[in-house]
Design an enzyme around this catalytic site. Structure first.
Site, PDB file in Angstrom:
ATOM      1  N   THR A  13       0.827  -1.217   0.000  1.00  7.01           N
ATOM      2  CA  THR A  13       0.000   0.000   0.000  1.00  7.01           C
ATOM      3  C   THR A  13       0.856   1.261   0.000  1.00  7.01           C
ATOM      4  O   THR A  13       0.674   2.162  -0.825  1.00  7.01           O
ATOM      5  CB  THR A  13      -0.902   0.000   1.259  1.00  7.01           C
ATOM      6  OG1 THR A  13      -1.636  -1.213   1.250  1.00  7.01           O
ATOM      7  CG2 THR A  13      -1.849   1.173   1.277  1.00  7.01           C
ATOM      8  N   LYS A 105       8.615   2.528  11.315  1.00  7.46           N
ATOM      9  CA  LYS A 105       8.837   3.022  12.695  1.00  7.46           C
ATOM     10  C   LYS A 105       9.346   1.944  13.630  1.00  7.46           C
ATOM     11  O   LYS A 105      10.134   2.220  14.530  1.00  7.46           O
ATOM     12  CB  LYS A 105       7.565   3.661  13.266  1.00  7.46           C
ATOM     13  CG  LYS A 105       6.390   2.724  13.410  1.00  7.46           C
ATOM     14  CD  LYS A 105       5.411   2.952  12.328  1.00  7.46           C
ATOM     15  CE  LYS A 105       4.412   1.841  12.199  1.00  7.46           C
ATOM     16  NZ  LYS A 105       3.497   2.021  11.094  1.00  7.46           N
ATOM     17  N   GLU A 190      -5.112  -4.616  12.026  1.00 11.05           N
ATOM     18  CA  GLU A 190      -4.664  -5.891  11.461  1.00 11.05           C
ATOM     19  C   GLU A 190      -5.500  -7.021  12.064  1.00 11.05           C
ATOM     20  O   GLU A 190      -6.146  -6.840  13.100  1.00 11.05           O
ATOM     21  CB  GLU A 190      -3.210  -6.153  11.859  1.00 11.05           C
ATOM     22  CG  GLU A 190      -2.256  -5.016  11.622  1.00 11.05           C
ATOM     23  CD  GLU A 190      -1.705  -5.014  10.221  1.00 11.05           C
ATOM     24  OE1 GLU A 190      -1.767  -6.065   9.564  1.00 11.05           O
ATOM     25  OE2 GLU A 190      -1.247  -3.945   9.784  1.00 11.05           O
ATOM     26  N   LYS A 205       6.814   5.230  17.762  1.00 10.11           N
ATOM     27  CA  LYS A 205       6.811   6.600  17.227  1.00 10.11           C
ATOM     28  C   LYS A 205       7.240   7.605  18.297  1.00 10.11           C
ATOM     29  O   LYS A 205       7.941   8.570  17.999  1.00 10.11           O
ATOM     30  CB  LYS A 205       5.416   6.950  16.693  1.00 10.11           C
ATOM     31  CG  LYS A 205       5.014   6.114  15.472  1.00 10.11           C
ATOM     32  CD  LYS A 205       3.540   6.281  15.148  1.00 10.11           C
ATOM     33  CE  LYS A 205       3.100   5.430  13.975  1.00 10.11           C
ATOM     34  NZ  LYS A 205       1.631   5.345  13.860  1.00 10.11           N
TER      35      LYS A 205
END
Ligand code: HSE
Length: 425
Positions: A13, A105, A190, A205
């Site tokens: 994606t 990340k 997910e 992050k």
């Protein structure tokens, strides 16, 4: 004008989103940024990934070694995700002197201190705007804006999945499991949602954003983390009754040499700008000693917002000399900086008790014995099973004092269970 040839590793994606922008805006980038960027190779497990996104099958490259050895490739975009093989592939590219743009990340949080020195040693650049808060230019802002300020606090809604789930629970009054199913159906969460809902993604992050904000390395392992899977529809309702919304916040604070880095659900006053950040949107609210309060808002994920950050990094990498963040190099919290584990906060505490005389006063006594002062208390009773729900809001108190009080409260004879504890902003 020279054409710069680049490669994309991982054509899912996000890689596909970056590709779309590089193809669609190639002329625009050439005319406005003075660099002609050609996607010359795409590495993925199979050629089908290319045909699925209408990319020329001739670009397919099955081998990272071949990519690293290709002298025509100036820069590599990594959009594979996960630690391996992304880590090994990036190291190969950096050692070959190729700059790398990554959206990864988890890799950065776990291996930044390994990758940054390799990049520097080989004169390559390492760019990662897309790794945190998707299309929102927060990395660039932290690195090159308000450079003379000390950043005091960073509050971030930096995980879209959990923000979507909490927003749904709030809007529809549904339980966590129903909101999670909706997030999964929409492709936000997910099949195994652990990384998002248990706060790992936000902690990765925060490690990166906190390091840049406080100009000192904040190792991922030092981030206190608690997810949202324990938040109930009752908590959301109670929060609303008290004038709050519940958000998963990443919180970074620096006061001199004292540092706080934590990710957990928070009662945010409904008048705070972060309270209005709903659905899958992200925002980072920060305070600098001279710039004051700032808020950055936008899409924290998605093919094109994340692709936008990647393409911007690619243009920077191809037009400017790389800079290195030497403070990440040893992978440890800097000597002299202490991490505050016993941070202070207000607390929301929800307890189910037997509806008998003196229960409230016994709980209040335990709280006061631990130095925890009550700001507000409400009770719902009259149930057939003889129980009542008591909700406390405390003044600012030490984390350890509150946890110690809760341990004692949980053992009181008339306390059936401690339903929830949520920190208050
Ligand atoms: N899973 C992440 C989120 C995607 O929900 O925000 C972007 O890192």
């Amino acid at each position: 004008m020279n054409t710069k040839k680049i490669a994309i590793m991982g054509f899912g994606t996000v890689g596909g989103g970056a590709y779309d922008i590089l193809v669609e805006n190639r002329e625009y980038i050439k005319n406005t940024r003075g660099v002609d960027i050609e996607v010359a190779r795409i590495l993925d497990r199979s050629e089908e990934a290319l045909s699925a996104r209408n990319a020329d099958a001739a670009l397919f490259c099955p081998s990272a070694d071949a990519l690293a050895a290709d002298p025509d490739i100036d820069l590599v975009i990594e959009t594979m995700g996960g630690v391996e093989p992304a880590r090994s592939f990036i190291i190969k590219m950096l050692k070959a002197g190729k700059s790398v743009v990554t959206a990864n990340k988890e890799l950065l949080a776990k291996h930044w201190s390994e990758l940054e020195p390799i990049a520097e040693k080989n004169g390559a650049g390492l760019y990662f705007e897309a790794s945190c808060v998707g299309g929102v230019p927060i990395i660039r802002a932290l690195e090159s804006s308000f450079q003379g300020d000390r950043i005091n606090t960073v509050y971030g809604i930096i995980n879209g999945t959990t923000n979507y789930i909490l927003s749904k629970m709030s809007a529809e009054g549904c339980e966590y499991s129903a909101a999670l199913k909706q997030a999964q159906a929409l492709g936000y969460a997910e099949a195994d949602p652990t990384a998002d809902v248990e706060g790992y993604d936000a902690a990765y992050k925060l490690s990166v954003l906190g390091s840049l904000a406080f100009r000192t390395y904040v190792p991922y392992e030092t981030v206190f983390r608690e997810g949202i899977s324990g938040i109930t529809a009752d908590d959301i309702r109670n929060a609303r009754d008290l004038g709050y919304v519940i958000k998963l916040l990443a919180i970074g604070k620096r006061d001199g040499n004292k540092l706080e880095a934590r990710v957990h659900p928070v009662f945010v006053p409904e008048t705070h700008p972060l309270a209005s950040v709903s659905d899958a949107f992200n925002a980072v609210y920060l305070n600098g000693d001279f710039v004051g309060d700032l808020m950055f808002y936008g899409a924290g994920a998605g093919a094109h917002p994340t692709g936008s950050a990647i393409v911007s990094d690619a243009i920077t990498a191809l037009t400017e000399a790389p800079k290195y963040r030497r403070f990440v190099a040893d992978g440890k919290l800097e000597a002299g900086i202490s991490l505050v584990g016993n941070f202070e906060s207000g607390y929301y505490i929800c307890v189910t008790v037997d509806d008998r005389v003196g229960v409230l006063s016994r709980i209040s006594t335990v709280l006061s014995d631990n130095g925890v002062s009550i700001k507000a208390a409400t009770q719902r009773s009259g149930r057939e099973d003889g129980t009542a729900t008591v909700v406390f809001l405390t003044h600012r108190a030490n984390e350890r004092s509150v946890m110690s009080a809760l341990e004692t409260i949980g053992k009181l004879a008339s306390v059936r269970r401690i339903d929830s504890t949520v920190r208050v902003l």
